[in-house]
Scaffold this active site. Structure first.
Site: not given
Length: 237
Positions: A11, A89
């Site tokens: 990202h 994550e």
């Protein structure tokens, strides 16, 4: 002969990346710079002639919105997208939300580096009554308790990604579909470890920049021919 290409992208910069804070599973959005990075990535992919059949991302908005911006630049906003918590994550436990410099002052450089970079060491876990626990988040309501971490080592992150990679993503690539994955630094490190069979030392040394497409080219056995960052001047990582 190249069968297919896979695109991986971390990202764009998040607000907490900008503030140097541990993020993990905290659902923090892109910063202004992160939105620019995502749009630029989409433009690079468009200039290079990429189109896709399917996209994957996590259930965290910084990755989801990065994918949105990329697909918009490609005029592929219609593309089928699957979101999975397995691409999240790494969960940084009680460190989530804390400033990395302040934590380093408190615990020392060596301890913080062990939490961040080692394969098997887990950061401090969230306590059982901490409202940051995934059990309090509706997006994880269908998961069993043993699937929801209080903190994760890098090895735990890799292990939760393996079944999704083998059972969902890899079959699409084997089928010749053109796939893009917008995820996070550690989930992408996990995928690269599976693709390249990285040693522990190689994995520890691997850093993934925000908002830069990583291109994998495969042969007919889905063995890596080469991989590189897509940029104005392409380079191996």
């Amino acid at each position: 002969m190249t069968l297919n290409k896979l695109v991986l992208i971390r990202h764009g910069e998040s607000k907490w990346n900008n503030e140097n804070r541990f993020t993990g599973w905290t659902d923090i959005d892109l910063s202004d710079q992160g939105r620019i990075e995502a749009k630029n990535a989409g433009q690079l992919l468009k200039q290079a002639g990429f189109i896709f059949d399917f996209a994957y991302t996590s259930v965290l908005k910084r990755a989801i919105h990065t994918l949105w911006y990329i697909l918009d630049e490609l005029d592929q906003a219609w593309l089928p997208v699957e979101k999975s918590w397995r691409l999240n994550e790494r969960h940084y436990g009680a460190l989530q939300g804390l400033n990395k410099k302040k934590i380093t002052v408190e615990y020392g450089e060596e301890q913080v580096q062990q939490w961040r970079r080692s394969l098997n060491i887990t950061p401090p876990e969230l306590s059982d009554n901490d409202k940051r626990l995934p059990i309090y988040d509706i997006r994880y309501a269908k998961l069993s308790l043993d699937q929801l971490p209080k903190a994760e080592s890098l090895a735990m992150t890799i292990n939760r990604i393996i079944p999704y990679w083998k059972g969902e993503i890899l079959p699409r690539i084997n089928n010749g579909e053109r796939v893009i994955i917008a995820a996070h630094g550690n989930s992408i490190r996990a995928i690269i470890t599976l693709l390249d069979q990285l040693s522990e030392n190689e994995l520890i040394q691997l850093n993934i920049p925000t908002g830069v497409p990583i291109i994998y080219e495969f042969n007919s056995q889905i063995k890596t021919i080469k991989h590189y960052y897509l940029s104005i001047v392409n380079k191996d990582y």
